[in-house]
Design a protein around this motif. Structure first.
Motif, short mmCIF file in Angstrom:
data_model
loop_
_atom_site.label_atom_id
_atom_site.label_comp_id
_atom_site.label_asym_id
_atom_site.label_seq_id
_atom_site.Cartn_x
_atom_site.Cartn_y
_atom_site.Cartn_z
N LYS A 104 0.84 -1.21 0.00
CA LYS A 104 0.00 0.00 0.00
C LYS A 104 0.87 1.25 0.00
O LYS A 104 0.61 2.20 -0.73
CB LYS A 104 -0.92 -0.02 1.22
N GLU A 105 1.96 1.25 0.81
CA GLU A 105 2.87 2.39 0.86
C GLU A 105 3.56 2.60 -0.48
O GLU A 105 3.71 3.73 -0.96
CB GLU A 105 3.92 2.19 1.97
N GLU A 106 3.96 1.49 -1.10
CA GLU A 106 4.60 1.58 -2.42
C GLU A 106 3.63 2.14 -3.45
O GLU A 106 4.00 2.94 -4.30
CB GLU A 106 5.11 0.21 -2.85
N ALA A 107 2.38 1.72 -3.38
CA ALA A 107 1.36 2.21 -4.31
C ALA A 107 1.14 3.71 -4.12
O ALA A 107 1.03 4.47 -5.09
CB ALA A 107 0.06 1.44 -4.13
N VAL A 108 1.09 4.14 -2.86
CA VAL A 108 0.92 5.57 -2.57
C VAL A 108 2.13 6.36 -3.07
O VAL A 108 2.00 7.41 -3.67
CB VAL A 108 0.69 5.79 -1.04
N ALA A 109 3.32 5.81 -2.81
CA ALA A 109 4.55 6.48 -3.27
C ALA A 109 4.57 6.56 -4.78
O ALA A 109 4.93 7.58 -5.37
CB ALA A 109 5.78 5.75 -2.74
N ALA A 110 4.19 5.46 -5.44
CA ALA A 110 4.15 5.45 -6.91
C ALA A 110 3.13 6.45 -7.43
O ALA A 110 3.37 7.15 -8.42
CB ALA A 110 3.83 4.04 -7.40
#
Length: 142
Positions: free
Chosen positions: A24-30
């Protein structure tokens, strides 16, 4: 053994939750990176446009300052000459004016003292008469 089963069951749940949180954090960062990309692209385009405008302005100034351009646009000098033609003679009035001034100077006067000069040309007499400063009169041959 019961503990082992219990630990075994708990560990996978935590791992799955941790992995989900990381994903989820990676998706938000992306998503944030993707959102910033158009802004960066727009800023880069704006900077490139400013640089292009500056280069064009500099080029225009260079064109204005070029000495070759000045010589091309230089205006032609105005030429004013008066010739008097009479009985096969051609008299250049500027030469007669210079003769009158030289005659005045030869009489002992200074050229700088000339404030006004009038020239009367009489081709039938082959003479030019002058009046300088409305005081001194004389004549010269054509």
């Amino acid at each position: 053994m019961a503990m082992e089963k219990r630990d075994a069951k708990v560990t996978p749940v935590k791992t799955t939750t941790a992995k989900a949180a990381e994903a989820k954090e990676e998706a938000v960062a992306a998503a944030n990176v993707k959102a910033e990309e158009p802004k960066k692209a727009a800023e880069k385009a704006a900077e490139e446009k400013k640089e292009t405008v500056k280069k064009e302005a500099t080029a225009k100034k260079a064109v204005k300052k070029s000495p070759a351009k000045k010589t091309e646009t230089k205006k032609a000098e105005k030429v004013e000459e008066i010739y008097l033609q009479f009985h096969g003679q051609e008299i250049f009035t500027k030469e007669i004016m210079e003769k009158a001034k030289k005659a005045y100077i030869a009489e002992g006067h200074r050229e700088s003292s000339i404030k006004s000069i009038r020239l009367y040309i009489k081709p039938e007499e082959n003479m030019a008469y002058y009046v300088i400063n409305e005081k001194v009169a004389g004549g010269v041959a054509l």
